[in-house]
Each structure stands twice: as structure tokens, then as C-alpha cells.
Design a protein around this motif. Structure first.
Motif, PDB file in Angstrom:
ATOM      1  N   LEU A  22       0.844  -1.196   0.000  1.00  0.00           N
ATOM      2  CA  LEU A  22       0.000   0.000   0.000  1.00  0.00           C
ATOM      3  C   LEU A  22       0.880   1.247   0.000  1.00  0.00           C
ATOM      4  O   LEU A  22       1.929   1.277   0.603  1.00  0.00           O
ATOM      5  CB  LEU A  22      -0.912   0.012   1.236  1.00  0.00           C
ATOM      6  N   TYR A  23       0.411   2.278  -0.699  1.00  0.00           N
ATOM      7  CA  TYR A  23       1.127   3.559  -0.693  1.00  0.00           C
ATOM      8  C   TYR A  23       0.110   4.699  -0.813  1.00  0.00           C
ATOM      9  O   TYR A  23      -0.989   4.537  -1.357  1.00  0.00           O
ATOM     10  CB  TYR A  23       2.175   3.629  -1.797  1.00  0.00           C
ATOM     11  N   ILE A  24       0.504   5.849  -0.285  1.00  0.00           N
ATOM     12  CA  ILE A  24      -0.364   7.031  -0.267  1.00  0.00           C
ATOM     13  C   ILE A  24       0.238   8.100  -1.168  1.00  0.00           C
ATOM     14  O   ILE A  24       1.432   8.397  -1.088  1.00  0.00           O
ATOM     15  CB  ILE A  24      -0.519   7.571   1.170  1.00  0.00           C
ATOM     16  N   LEU A  48      -5.160   6.498  -1.485  1.00  0.00           N
ATOM     17  CA  LEU A  48      -4.482   5.262  -1.068  1.00  0.00           C
ATOM     18  C   LEU A  48      -4.517   4.281  -2.226  1.00  0.00           C
ATOM     19  O   LEU A  48      -5.589   4.011  -2.794  1.00  0.00           O
ATOM     20  CB  LEU A  48      -5.172   4.673   0.163  1.00  0.00           C
TER      21      LEU A  48
END
Length: 292
Positions: A22-24, A48
Motif C-alpha cells: 500500500l502507498y499514499i 491510497l
């Protein structure tokens, strides 16, 4: 405790695996998703997102905000008159194509700044070299700004960059020509001052001559009127004298003799040497006056 330890380790590994997937993407950044070293996706909207863990996929962030390039030292640019000017400028720019920008500069914003500064320098030279100092400083300043912005924007577009604004903050003469420029300005001001003084002196002479002419006209008119009135008065007096003489010649002759006596003896120490039989003493001899 030993029974829960493997489960705890597995949970930590699971959380680590999920966090790597996961990355924002913040509102102020673009995100480039790389798969095995190649750009697979460009994310421009914040939120997200999911990806495969490294080394299968990784993310590079690029700043999407408006950025400023300010020249640390003024650029030395030559005009059409072969005079050097020191020009201080700044540029507002932003990334519009993250993929193209990364292909050109990678994640190194310093390289982008250097490239844009070189383009700005070339555009400044092209716009200033064909103009005079007066045009650069005053009349063509807005046109120069537009030309530079258009030229830099055109050359920056293939790099994934949009040049929003270009401004010339300060334009100065180089030290070696400042003194000569000041001397020329001083000479021009002196010449203008002398011209104004000469014009003022000429106006002064014209006004003074006009005033003298009007004075002479007024005096001449007044003199003519006074002479006319004096002549009218003398004519009226002569008419009165003539009328009086006609009514009583003897009394008129006696009155004129009194005027002559008054004029002759008005001064102190007056002496007259005359014959007693002269007409001047006609009315002094009563006997003769009675016989007449």
C-alpha cells in the motif's frame, strides 16, 4: 508464550507485507509506479493505492506544486548598442507531464532547474540583444517578458514542464558604464535647464517690451487728452477774456495791470528802473487817471 510467538511473527510479517503493498499519494505530489524498472502507471490524484511489494513494483514521487527559480546572480546581457546590463529575473514553473519529466531529469530537481536557467539565459540574450537600453528599461519591458516566457515555455514543454510566468525584477547598468550614463543624463538635464532659462528670458523680454509699448500708448493717449483739454480750457479762457474786455475795456486793462504789478513785485528785493511816464505806471497817477 512460546506457543504465541510464531503467530506474532507471522502477524508482523503480514503487516509488513501489506504496508509494502500500500502507498499514499499526497495532494502535493505526483506518483510514478515502476514495475521492474519501467514506468507502469502515473498517478495524479491523491489517495491510497495498492501495488506489488518490492522489487516487483516501487513508487517515485514528484512535486506537483508551483515552483520558483530565482537567479542568485544577475545575468550580464548585452544590448544592441553593445552596452552591458545586469538583469535579475525569476520564473514560476510546474511539472505537467510526470513521466516525460522523469525520463528527462529523473528525480533530480536540480537538473531541471539548471536546464531551465540555461533556457532563460538564451531567451534573455535573444530578446535583449536586438533592443536598445531605453527599450529594455522602459518601452519594451512587457514585450520582452512575453517573448522570454513564450520562448522558454516552448522549449520546456517537451521536458514535461510548464513555465507559468517570467518576470524581470531588476535591470541595472554595469559599473563600467554607470558613470558615463550618469554624466550623459546630467548633460541632458543641464541642456534642458539652459533651454528653459533661454525660453524664460525670451518670454521676459517679450512681456517687458509689450508692457513698455502699452505704457507708451497710455502715456501718449493721456498726453493727447490733456493737451486737448488744455486747449479747450485756453480757448474757453480766451473767450471769457474777450467777452470781459468787450463789456468794460477800461476795467480789463486795470485788471491786467494789477496782474503785471503782482508778478513784478512778488519777489523780495525787486528793483525796476522805468520812466514814471511809462504805461506800466499808468494807474499809479490818480490825477492822470482822473483826467483820462
Amino acid at each position: 508464550m512460546q506457543r504465541f510467538f510464531p503467530a506474532l511473527v507471522g502477524l508482523v510479517l503480514l503487516v509488513a507485507a501489506l504496508s509494502s503493498c500500500l502507498y499514499i499519494v499526497p495532494m502535493r505530489d505526483y506518483a510514478l509506479l515502476f514495475a521492474l524498472g519501467e514506468v507502469r502507471e502515473t498517478i495524479t490524484q491523491p489517495g491510497l493505492y495498492f501495488k506489488y511489494p518490492p522489487p516487483f513494483e516501487n513508487v517515485v514521487y514528484l512535486d506537483k506544486r508551483l515552483q520558483t527559480i530565482e537567479s542568485r546572480d544577475p545575468e550580464r546581457i548585452q544590448t544592441a548598442e553593445k552596452k552591458n546590463l545586469l538583469i535579475d529575473s525569476y520564473v514560476k514553473w510546474r511539472i505537467t507531464d510526470p513521466r516525460l519529466y522523469y525520463v528527462t531529469f529523473g528525480a533530480n530537481s536540480g537538473a531541471a532547474v539548471e536546464r531551465l536557467q540555461a533556457q532563460i539565459r538564451d531567451a534573455l540574450n535573444a530578446a535583449i540583444n536586438v533592443r536598445t537600453v531605453k527599450q529594455v528599461v522602459s518601452s519594451d519591458r512587457d514585450a520582452i517578458t512575453r517573448e522570454i516566457q513564450a520562448a522558454v515555455a516552448k522549449r520546456a514543454a517537451p521536458l514535461g514542464v510548464d513555465v507559468v510566468d517570467v518576470r524581470l525584477r531588476r535591470i541595472d547598468f554595469t559599473p563600467e558604464i554607470s558613470e558615463s550614463v550618469f554624466r550623459r543624463m546630467e548633460a541632458e538635464r543641464k541642456q534642458e535647464a539652459n533651454r528653459l532659462r533661454a525660453s524664460g528670458a525670451a518670454d521676459s523680454e517679450r512681456i517687458r517690451a509689450e508692457a513698455d509699448r502699452k505704457r507708451q500708448e497710455i502715456l501718449a493717449k493721456a498726453y493727447a487728452e490733456s493737451q486737448a483739454k488744455r486747449g479747450n480750457g485756453d480757448a474757453a479762457a480766451a473767450a471769457i477774456y474777450a467777452e470781459s474786455y468787450g463789456k468794460d475795456p477800461e476795467f480789463y486793462s486795470f485788471y491786467k495791470s494789477l496782474d503785471a504789478y503782482r508778478a513784478a513785485f512778488s519777489g523780495s528785493g525787486s528793483t525796476l528802473v522805468l520812466s514814471p511816464d511809462s504805461d506800466f505806471f499808468h494807474y499809479w497817477d490818480r490825477t492822470q487817471g482822473k483826467q483820462d
